[in-house]
Enzyme design. Structure first.
Site, PDB file in Angstrom:
ATOM      1  N   CYS A 116       0.808  -1.233   0.000  1.00 35.12           N
ATOM      2  CA  CYS A 116       0.000   0.000   0.000  1.00 35.12           C
ATOM      3  C   CYS A 116       0.834   1.274   0.000  1.00 35.12           C
ATOM      4  O   CYS A 116       0.312   2.364  -0.259  1.00 35.12           O
ATOM      5  CB  CYS A 116      -0.949  -0.004   1.191  1.00 35.12           C
ATOM      6  SG  CYS A 116      -2.005  -1.451   1.210  1.00 35.12           S
ATOM      7  N   HIS A 262      -3.365   7.067   2.950  1.00 37.97           N
ATOM      8  CA  HIS A 262      -3.759   5.774   2.389  1.00 37.97           C
ATOM      9  C   HIS A 262      -5.145   5.424   2.922  1.00 37.97           C
ATOM     10  O   HIS A 262      -5.435   5.619   4.110  1.00 37.97           O
ATOM     11  CB  HIS A 262      -2.732   4.711   2.790  1.00 37.97           C
ATOM     12  CG  HIS A 262      -3.168   3.318   2.459  1.00 37.97           C
ATOM     13  ND1 HIS A 262      -3.624   2.980   1.202  1.00 37.97           N
ATOM     14  CD2 HIS A 262      -3.249   2.192   3.220  1.00 37.97           C
ATOM     15  CE1 HIS A 262      -3.951   1.699   1.205  1.00 37.97           C
ATOM     16  NE2 HIS A 262      -3.737   1.203   2.411  1.00 37.97           N
ATOM     17  N   ASN A 292     -10.060  -0.350   0.232  1.00 34.53           N
ATOM     18  CA  ASN A 292      -8.600  -0.239   0.209  1.00 34.53           C
ATOM     19  C   ASN A 292      -8.086  -0.757  -1.139  1.00 34.53           C
ATOM     20  O   ASN A 292      -8.189  -1.955  -1.421  1.00 34.53           O
ATOM     21  CB  ASN A 292      -8.039  -1.069   1.376  1.00 34.53           C
ATOM     22  CG  ASN A 292      -6.528  -1.006   1.474  1.00 34.53           C
ATOM     23  OD1 ASN A 292      -5.858  -0.521   0.566  1.00 34.53           O
ATOM     24  ND2 ASN A 292      -5.998  -1.514   2.572  1.00 34.53           N
TER      25      ASN A 292
HETATM   26  O1  UT7 Z   1      -3.619  -1.319   3.769  1.00 34.58           O
HETATM   27  C1  UT7 Z   1      -2.686  -1.842   4.656  1.00 34.58           C
HETATM   28  C2  UT7 Z   1      -2.957  -1.438   6.019  1.00 34.58           C
HETATM   29  N1  UT7 Z   1      -4.170  -2.053   6.485  1.00 34.58           N
HETATM   30  C3  UT7 Z   1      -4.659  -1.653   7.614  1.00 34.58           C
HETATM   31  O2  UT7 Z   1      -4.112  -0.751   8.206  1.00 34.58           O
HETATM   32  C4  UT7 Z   1      -5.884  -2.358   8.182  1.00 34.58           C
HETATM   33  C5  UT7 Z   1      -5.804  -2.327   9.670  1.00 34.58           C
HETATM   34  N2  UT7 Z   1      -6.821  -3.071  10.376  1.00 34.58           N
HETATM   35  C6  UT7 Z   1      -8.159  -2.761  10.352  1.00 34.58           C
HETATM   36  O3  UT7 Z   1      -8.583  -1.913   9.609  1.00 34.58           O
HETATM   37  C7  UT7 Z   1      -9.059  -3.444  11.344  1.00 34.58           C
HETATM   38  O4  UT7 Z   1      -8.285  -4.136  12.291  1.00 34.58           O
HETATM   39  C8  UT7 Z   1     -10.069  -4.425  10.697  1.00 34.58           C
HETATM   40  C9  UT7 Z   1     -11.121  -3.649   9.931  1.00 34.58           C
HETATM   41  C10 UT7 Z   1      -9.347  -5.393   9.801  1.00 34.58           C
HETATM   42  C11 UT7 Z   1     -10.788  -5.216  11.774  1.00 34.58           C
HETATM   43  O5  UT7 Z   1     -11.441  -4.347  12.691  1.00 34.58           O
HETATM   44  P1  UT7 Z   1     -11.307  -4.560  14.253  1.00 34.58           P
HETATM   45  O6  UT7 Z   1     -12.129  -3.542  14.898  1.00 34.58           O
HETATM   46  O7  UT7 Z   1      -9.834  -4.567  14.569  1.00 34.58           O
HETATM   47  O8  UT7 Z   1     -11.970  -5.964  14.461  1.00 34.58           O
HETATM   48  P2  UT7 Z   1     -11.312  -7.294  15.074  1.00 34.58           P
HETATM   49  O9  UT7 Z   1     -10.356  -7.899  14.108  1.00 34.58           O
HETATM   50  O10 UT7 Z   1     -10.843  -7.020  16.464  1.00 34.58           O
HETATM   51  O11 UT7 Z   1     -12.573  -8.223  15.169  1.00 34.58           O
HETATM   52  C12 UT7 Z   1     -13.668  -7.934  16.071  1.00 34.58           C
HETATM   53  C13 UT7 Z   1     -14.752  -8.939  15.831  1.00 34.58           C
HETATM   54  C14 UT7 Z   1     -14.260 -10.394  15.808  1.00 34.58           C
HETATM   55  O12 UT7 Z   1     -15.260 -11.206  16.403  1.00 34.58           O
HETATM   56  P3  UT7 Z   1     -15.082 -11.698  17.931  1.00 34.58           P
HETATM   57  O13 UT7 Z   1     -13.812 -12.472  17.944  1.00 34.58           O
HETATM   58  O14 UT7 Z   1     -15.022 -10.440  18.737  1.00 34.58           O
HETATM   59  O15 UT7 Z   1     -16.311 -12.509  18.142  1.00 34.58           O
HETATM   60  C15 UT7 Z   1     -14.208 -10.717  14.332  1.00 34.58           C
HETATM   61  O16 UT7 Z   1     -14.394 -12.084  14.075  1.00 34.58           O
HETATM   62  O17 UT7 Z   1     -15.356  -8.710  14.561  1.00 34.58           O
HETATM   63  C16 UT7 Z   1     -15.405  -9.933  13.830  1.00 34.58           C
HETATM   64  N3  UT7 Z   1     -15.316  -9.613  12.402  1.00 34.58           N
HETATM   65  C17 UT7 Z   1     -16.401  -9.386  11.651  1.00 34.58           C
HETATM   66  N4  UT7 Z   1     -17.706  -9.377  11.931  1.00 34.58           N
HETATM   67  C18 UT7 Z   1     -18.566  -9.105  10.933  1.00 34.58           C
HETATM   68  C19 UT7 Z   1     -14.206  -9.490  11.629  1.00 34.58           C
HETATM   69  N5  UT7 Z   1     -14.552  -9.184  10.377  1.00 34.58           N
HETATM   70  C20 UT7 Z   1     -15.912  -9.108  10.357  1.00 34.58           C
HETATM   71  C21 UT7 Z   1     -16.854  -8.834   9.355  1.00 34.58           C
HETATM   72  N6  UT7 Z   1     -18.168  -8.840   9.693  1.00 34.58           N
HETATM   73  N7  UT7 Z   1     -16.511  -8.552   8.087  1.00 34.58           N
END
Ligand code: UT7
Length: 338
Positions: A116, A262, A292
């Protein structure tokens, strides 16, 4: 002899036709429009057709960038492409494919792999070649068909990304007020497993018992991400990078016309915006529309304000990116497109 500076003469982008909404993902995954919107800010993204590869997207953006720069294809001295979803793993490079489709012959062309942060790295390379008087016009392209490397059963990654391309012509100038002021790039391979295509057809694949076609299924190229860890390090790195480039060049954030980060996650963009104390109206946001798009994200966002008539010649742009590797980079430049 007058000092030569590098300048961004034009910007352009291409967005493929197929719009995919969050509700479309609700039909194939255990997810919701509410979760995706709240956690990422993304509402839609665009996916390329089966017969439209990343280089085809790049060509569309490049054609417009060359036209807007007011130069001929034959004036281009070098083509560089940043992509993490090339048409072919290994060779030929997307830059070679783009050159050939544009009718550029006998000019150096190569790809870079900095995920990215690709567009910022491209700026850095182009600036160096121009300031050292090697080339006059360089075509830089960020082109991604990330849909081709997404695991559509992994809800934590596949809803985040989109396809698209952005291109710019970087040219030589003697006018200091048109210059790319600075480009900062960095990397830390210690965090190489945060964002990966871990089973891609690289030399990591072990075929000691002979080549087995069954091992080379689609799953070999999927993108994986440690979302939480990446999020935290992204916010800190992006904010520090901006503070560093501003102070190094003695520029106040108030003098910046637009901050173009980004586009990975609206929460990251807002957190960084707060940390660097930029006026919210100056922050360019396209993640809700395009998701993204990796190396294409920053040029697509610049072109978004250009197409909407908001970006003017002489505006001071602050760019900031972060991606797999891990890699990052920022740039300060006066936009010089007509
Ligand atoms: O381009 C390169 C750089 N990229 C980035 O900088 C991306 C950085 N990361 C992010 O943007 C975020 O971490 C994400 C959007 C990927 C994830 O968001 P988050 O708030 O960090 O969620 P999480 O990974 O902590 O997940 C929270 C919950 C989990 O469920 P449990 O374990 O709490 O029951 C996930 O399984 O959300 C669940 N989850 C979803 N639920 C519904 C993860 N993806 C989804 C989804 N729909 N699509």
């Amino acid at each position: 002899m007058a000092k030569i500076y590098a300048t961004m003469r034009s910007i352009a982008s291409y967005v493929p036709k197929n719009c995919v909404s969050n509700t479309d993902f609700e039909k194939i995954l255990d997810t919701s429009d509410e979760w995706i919107t709240k956690r990422t800010g993304i509402k839609t993204r665009y996916f390329a057709d089966n017969n439209e590869d990343a280089s085809a997207l790049g060509v569309k953006a490049a054609e417009v960038a060359i036209k807007r720069a007011g130069i001929q294809v034959s004036d281009i001295d070098l083509v560089i492409c940043a992509t993490l979803s090339p048409d072919y793993l290994g060779m030929p490079s997307n830059a070679c494919l783009i050159s050939s489709r544009l009718g550029i012959e006998n000019k150096p062309s190569f790809d870079i792999t900095t995920a990215c942060s690709g567009f910022i790295y491209l700026l850095s390379i182009a600036k160096s070649f121009i300031e050292s008087n090697v080339y006059k016009h360089i075509l830089i392209v960020g082109a991604e068909k990330i849909s081709s490397i997404l695991d559509f059963s992994d809800r934590s990654t596949c809803v985040l990304f989109g396809d698209g391309a952005g291109a710019a012509v970087i040219s030589a100038t003697t006018n200091k007020n048109e210059r790319i002021i600075d480009v900062n790039i960095g990397a830390n391979g210690k965090y190489n497993d945060f964002l990966m295509t871990p089973r891609c057809l690289g030399s990591k694949l072990n075929f000691s018992n002979g080549f087995n076609v069954a091992q080379v299924d689609k799953t070999h190229s999927y993108l994986t991400m440690k979302g939480n860890e990446t999020f935290k390090i992204a916010v800190k790195t992006l904010a520090n990078d901006v503070k560093e480039i501003l102070s190094k060049n003695n520029i106040n954030i108030k003098d910046v016309s637009y901050f173009i980060p980004h586009q990975a996650n609206l929460r990251i963009i807002n957190a960084v915006g707060d940390m660097i104390e930029i006026e919210p109206s100056k922050v360019v946001i396209t993640v809700h529309k395009y998701g993204n798009t990796s190396a294409a994200s920053i040029p697509m966002a610049i072109d978004d304000i250009y197409k909407n008539g908001k970006l003017k010649k002489g505006d001071l742009l602050l760019l900031d990116a972060f991606g797999g590797g891990l890699t990052w980079g920022s740039s300060l430049l006066y936009f010089n497109g007509e």
